[in-house]
Design an enzyme around this catalytic site. Structure first.
Site, PDB file in Angstrom:
ATOM      1  N   ASN A 156      18.002 -31.406  -6.458  1.00  0.00           N
ATOM      2  CA  ASN A 156      17.631 -30.713  -5.219  1.00  0.00           C
ATOM      3  C   ASN A 156      16.263 -31.126  -4.682  1.00  0.00           C
ATOM      4  O   ASN A 156      16.012 -31.035  -3.489  1.00  0.00           O
ATOM      5  CB  ASN A 156      17.658 -29.192  -5.421  1.00  0.00           C
ATOM      6  CG  ASN A 156      16.910 -28.759  -6.659  1.00  0.00           C
ATOM      7  OD1 ASN A 156      17.236 -29.168  -7.778  1.00  0.00           O
ATOM      8  ND2 ASN A 156      15.896 -27.932  -6.493  1.00  0.00           N
ATOM      9  N   CYS A 329      13.514 -22.409  -4.168  1.00  0.00           N
ATOM     10  CA  CYS A 329      13.641 -21.252  -5.062  1.00  0.00           C
ATOM     11  C   CYS A 329      12.387 -21.034  -5.886  1.00  0.00           C
ATOM     12  O   CYS A 329      12.173 -19.972  -6.441  1.00  0.00           O
ATOM     13  CB  CYS A 329      14.830 -21.440  -5.997  1.00  0.00           C
ATOM     14  SG  CYS A 329      16.344 -21.721  -5.084  1.00  0.00           S
TER      15      CYS A 329
END
Length: 405
Positions: A156, A329
């Site tokens: 990611n 996140c």
């Protein structure tokens, strides 16, 4: 032409819903609102048919059997269900050792950490400096009591693509259950689960122009893979994941994955051209470092460290573009990216990294605006940096003995 700001270049954090997806979802909020588990009337049948059509679309994108697709609330839940579910089912017969990688998403790392707390052992492999894992090191990490391995398909933060086929073959030889987090991969790389030796694979809708709050887990049928449910009540999804299905979300994910399947190849060509244009422009700036392998990489990701500039101050300086430092996140913490540190990047370079991720609605004008903005802001920030001044004077900063106060 004037460019509308802010410009969204954070498609790896989330994507806007494609208008075609939103349009398909709306009737299932208003007219077709039935519970798919209601078997006694037409409202339920309509909802169930929509759910099964969407299941087929998700399966078609990855060449799986629709019966291998289990709905979840997103890739985080899929990762939890896969790792905890398989480890708990197979550990009595196989053992309590798990292998994963230091650069995995927190949804995998923290799940494995939780299992460690419950008595499992884990090995966290360090990737090579380019972000890819060494297959020999992976093979050496497997033990007779290794129950499960988890390696993500696309990272990611740095967008590198791991050799899942080779890793899966090693797992098959050793009788190890193999889980793959593919949240960042759908619509970006071709996935063929008839060919890939993968047992469990996690998907997310909102990384692929679908709605948030819905995902899926692929659970192989041949050879059959078993998992223990983590959510109980009602026995939905063949007993693997209880809870009333969110028909509108599921319809959205199905449509998003259908569009991804049909448009992926042409979309990737366009996005790669934009990414290369961005890279070419940013490489005109001195002291820039690309993080992660550029060959084995998805088309939409560019992660660059700008030496002698602090990442957070750079993000504040370029408020007209939406980018991130580290993963969405975990970027709320001011720690340097754990992914870049695992690649061996210095804290300074890890701190000065920016992830640009391009998507379906990015334009060439937006890329050109971004290049100009980055050049101007980095120039200004470096003018304020005494370290940059020393670098220009030819001082070897690594050789400086800094005094502590």
């Amino acid at each position: 032409m004037t460019v509308r700001t802010p410009i969204y270049l954070d498609y790896s954090a989330t994507t806007p819903i494609d208008p075609r997806v939103a349009e398909k979802m709306i009737p299932y909020l208003t007219e077709h609102f039935g519970n798919p588990a209601s078997r006694s009337h037409a409202f339920g049948w309509t909802a169930e048919k929509a759910v099964e059509n969407a299941r087929e679309e998700v399966a078609r994108l990855v060449n799986a059997d629709p019966r291998e697709i289990v709905w979840t609330s997103g890739a985080t839940e899929s990762n939890n269900l896969a790792i905890k579910g398989a480890a708990n089912f197979y550990s009595p017969s196989k053992g309590k050792h798990i292998v994963t990688v230091q650069t995995e998403h927190k949804a995998v790392i923290d799940t494995v950490r939780e299992l460690e707390r419950l008595g499992y052992e884990a090995t966290y492999l360090i990737p090579e400096p380019n972000g890819l894992i060494d297959l020999d090191k992976f093979k050496a990490a497997l033990r007779p009591d290794t129950v499960l391995a988890s390696v993500m398909l696309v990272n990611n933060e740095i967008g590198v693509i791991q050799d899942i086929e080779a890793i899966g073959n090693i797992c098959r030889e050793q009788g190890v259950i193999f889980h793959v987090d593919a949240a960042q991969a759908t619509g970006k790389v071709h996935i063929d689960l008839q060919k890939l030796p993968v047992d469990l694979m996690s998907f997310s809708a909102h990384k692929t122009y679908g709605p948030k709050g819905i995902g899926a887990l692929y659970v192989r049928r041949k050879p059959r893979v078993r998992i223990e449910a983590q959510m109980h009540g009602g026995g939905h999804e063949r007993g693997m994941r209880s809870g009333t299905l969110a028909t509108h979300q599921i319809v959205g994910m199905g449509e998003a994955f259908r569009i991804a399947r049909e448009e992926m190849d042409s979309e990737n060509v366009r996005i790669r051209q934009l990414r290369d244009r961005l890279l070419k422009g940013l490489q005109e700036i001195e002291e820039v470092y690309v993080n992660g392998d550029l060959e084995h990489r998805v088309a939409h990701n560019l992660n660059i460290s700008f030496n002698f500039v602090e990442g957070e101050s750079l993000i504040m300086a370029v408020k007209d573009i939406a980018v991130s430092s580290g993963s969405a996140c975990t970027s709320a913490s001011l720690e340097p990216s754990y992914v870049l540190r695992a690649l061996g990047r210095s804290d300074e370079l890890a701190h000065s990294s920016i992830r640009f991720s391009i998507g379906r609605f990015t334009t060439e004008e937006e890329i050109d605006y971004t290049i100009q903005l980055m050049k101007s802001k980095i120039g200004k920030l470096r003018e304020l940096s005494p370290l940059w001044e020393m670098h220009l004077e030819g001082v070897d900063l690594n050789a400086v003995a800094w005094a502590t106060h």
